[in-house]
Design a protein around this motif. Structure first.
Motif, PDB file in Angstrom:
ATOM      1  N   SER A 153      -2.589   3.154  -5.284  1.00  0.00           N
ATOM      2  CA  SER A 153      -2.336   4.267  -4.385  1.00  0.00           C
ATOM      3  C   SER A 153      -1.101   3.989  -3.526  1.00  0.00           C
ATOM      4  N   ALA A 154      -0.699   5.015  -2.778  1.00  0.00           N
ATOM      5  CA  ALA A 154       0.390   4.824  -1.818  1.00  0.00           C
ATOM      6  C   ALA A 154      -0.010   3.794  -0.766  1.00  0.00           C
ATOM      7  N   ALA A 155      -1.286   3.783  -0.386  1.00  0.00           N
ATOM      8  CA  ALA A 155      -1.764   2.803   0.587  1.00  0.00           C
ATOM      9  C   ALA A 155      -1.608   1.386   0.053  1.00  0.00           C
ATOM     10  N   ASP A 156      -1.872   1.195  -1.236  1.00  0.00           N
ATOM     11  CA  ASP A 156      -1.700  -0.129  -1.846  1.00  0.00           C
ATOM     12  C   ASP A 156      -0.243  -0.581  -1.739  1.00  0.00           C
ATOM     13  N   LEU A 157       0.667   0.343  -2.003  1.00  0.00           N
ATOM     14  CA  LEU A 157       2.089   0.009  -1.932  1.00  0.00           C
ATOM     15  C   LEU A 157       2.486  -0.328  -0.496  1.00  0.00           C
ATOM     16  N   ALA A 158       2.008   0.459   0.461  1.00  0.00           N
ATOM     17  CA  ALA A 158       2.337   0.222   1.873  1.00  0.00           C
ATOM     18  C   ALA A 158       1.845  -1.141   2.327  1.00  0.00           C
ATOM     19  N   GLN A 159       0.631  -1.487   1.957  1.00  0.00           N
ATOM     20  CA  GLN A 159       0.081  -2.764   2.407  1.00  0.00           C
ATOM     21  C   GLN A 159       0.721  -3.936   1.681  1.00  0.00           C
ATOM     22  N   ARG A 160       1.052  -3.750   0.402  1.00  0.00           N
ATOM     23  CA  ARG A 160       1.642  -4.870  -0.323  1.00  0.00           C
ATOM     24  C   ARG A 160       3.000  -5.257   0.259  1.00  0.00           C
ATOM     25  N   PHE A 161       3.793  -4.265   0.678  1.00  0.00           N
ATOM     26  CA  PHE A 161       5.145  -4.563   1.151  1.00  0.00           C
ATOM     27  C   PHE A 161       5.324  -4.364   2.650  1.00  0.00           C
ATOM     28  N   GLY A 162       4.253  -4.071   3.364  1.00  0.00           N
ATOM     29  CA  GLY A 162       4.337  -3.935   4.809  1.00  0.00           C
ATOM     30  C   GLY A 162       5.098  -2.711   5.266  1.00  0.00           C
ATOM     31  N   LEU A 163       5.001  -1.609   4.511  1.00  0.00           N
ATOM     32  CA  LEU A 163       5.727  -0.387   4.844  1.00  0.00           C
ATOM     33  C   LEU A 163       4.921   0.435   5.843  1.00  0.00           C
TER      34      LEU A 163
END
Length: 463
Positions: free
Chosen positions: A110-120
């Motif tokens: 998900s978009a949340a996964d991407l945000a948490q993986r890269f600290g966005l």
């Protein structure tokens, strides 16, 4: 710290936010494009990404920021590829924007996964047209549904009035997270059709719509932020690990070959990363228009990407000389890779939603029929002899053909079966499927797709 150390830090650190929403249709694309347009007009370098495999939103983002837009998907790209693209953007940009996909927590990944993986840090865009105090509850839930979600704030969209905006602002628990409200404004609405947004290049007032949205955003706390203010959302991107297989690592196997890519209003689903991959493999990439050109340009291989052939079926069918040129290309055993819409035009007949039958190019036997609902959607992988390509499928048509599938795609983690996935058809040097491939996921497989099949004679040899 030395000057060179400062330079390395600067090159990998950049303000970056991921713009998400509780669901599709909330206005994410408009806000991302408006924000990109606003900062670009102010002379800042903005780089935009799209979470997931979407083709359409990036057309608007590219118009807004004046730079290529790349997709980020933790499965299709892989984590290392996503990191490499973000780090490259951070070295040249003043601001990085990533548009989420669907709702913040929808999809896997998900978009949340991407945000948490890269600290966005996440900026939530919420369509507030039919709510008041619940706005704050929804914003709070999005922020706290998962622990340690990096957060930027919340923006209200499609707001009825300034008094309505006041009610929404009062509902937000942490006042500093209120980033403003965009009033409902038809002048900044981005037009849609059956596959999503209309391609920006087909909308005559596209830039005016983006400017209207940017002007509206300029009146909000988010739009009034200076470059120094944006640094509160600085993200440091560590150097990406070396990929096990890249075009560089396998040399330039397409050197000296020209790949002709169809690109016009009928064929516009083209990842910028796929063009990069072809060039990195040594290919000379040229473009042609099946709608308007009388013949293929001189080339060794052809790529027919997806798009909207169903909207241009009569014009495509009428271009007999281009069809003959493609048939001659195939007769010389030169490869053709046709994806989704690019495959549809190769069949004998296309049936519209209204039931009208339109002859197409007849290089593949069968009939394509448009449907009112999605026929297939989701991530797919294609296992070929040269390796596994990742990508996705998304189409509103079905095809009936006597051809047998040479290969089939499968969902992530699943084995391909005769009943599931998308068929890949092979007729001579033509390979065609509804599958949209992300070339960088397996450059060796891309080389195979754009090379003459080993069991078909090379041009100039006896069959």
């Amino acid at each position: 710290m030395t000057d060179s150390s400062h330079e390395r830090l600067r090159m990998t650190c950049c303000p970056a936010i991921l713009i998400a929403a509780p669901a599709s249709g909330q206005g994410k694309t408009t806000v991302v494009s408006a924000l990109a347009r606003l900062h670009t007009r102010q002379g800042r370098r903005v780089r935009v990404f799209k979470c997931g495999p979407d083709f359409l939103d990036p057309h608007w983002h590219a118009l807004a920021c004046g730079a290529p837009v790349y997709q980020l998907d933790l499965w299709i790209n892989g984590e290392a590829d996503c990191l490499a693209r973000l780090a490259a953007a951070a070295r040249e940009a003043d601001l990085i924007l990533v548009e989420g996909v669907m709702g913040l927590f929808d999809g896997n990944p998900s978009a949340a996964d991407l945000a948490q993986r890269f600290g966005l840090p996440v900026l939530a865009v919420i369509d507030a047209s039919a709510m008041a105090g619940t706005f704050g509850a929804l914003a709070f839930g999005l922020q706290h549904y998962r622990p340690d979600m990096p957060w930027a704030g919340v923006l209200a969209n499609r707001v009825a009035s300034t008094s309505h905006a006041g009610m929404l602002q009062a509902s937000v628990r942490e006042p500093e997270q209120w980033l403003g409200a965009l009033l409902h404004n038809p002048a900044m609405v981005l037009p849609e059709r059956h596959l999503g947004l209309t391609v920006a290049g087909e909308v005559t007032d596209a830039l005016a719509r983006l400017d209207a949205a940017a002007d509206a955003l300029a009146a909000t706390p988010l739009g009034q932020m200076s470059l120094a203010d944006l640094k509160r959302w600085n993200v440091t991107f560590s150097p990406a690990p070396t990929l096990s297989e890249t075009p560089v690592s396998i040399g330039l196997p397409l050197a000296g070959r020209t790949v002709a890519v169809a690109r016009d209003a009928a064929f516009c689903f083209i990842y910028a990363a796929n063009l990069d991959c072809l060039r990195d493999l040594g290919a000379n990439v040229v473009f042609f228009s099946p709608l308007n050109d009388a013949a293929l340009p001189p080339c060794d291989a052809v790529w027919l990407p997806g798009g909207y052939p169903e909207l241009h079926a009569a014009q495509l069918a009428a271009n007999k000389t281009l069809c003959d040129s493609l048939a001659a290309h195939v007769a010389q055993h030169k490869p053709v890779w046709a994806e989704c819409g690019g495959m549809m035009v190769l069949f004998d007949t296309l049936v519209t939603l209204e039931g009208d039958m339109q002859a197409q190019w007849g290089l593949l036997p069968g009939t394509v029929t448009m449907q009112k609902r999605l026929a297939a959607l989701g991530p797919q992988q294609l296992v070929l002899e040269a390796g596994t390509l990742r990508g996705h499928t998304f189409h509103y048509s079905t095809c009936a053909t006597p051809l047998q599938a040479r290969w089939r795609t499968a969902r992530p983690g699943c084995e391909a079966t005769p009943e599931a996935g998308e068929a890949l058809y092979r007729v001579g040097s033509i390979q065609a499927s509804y599958f949209h491939a992300w070339f960088a996921s397996c450059p060796a497989a891309v080389v195979a797709l754009f090379s003459p099949p080993v069991d078909v004679p090379s041009p100039g040899t006896a069959p």
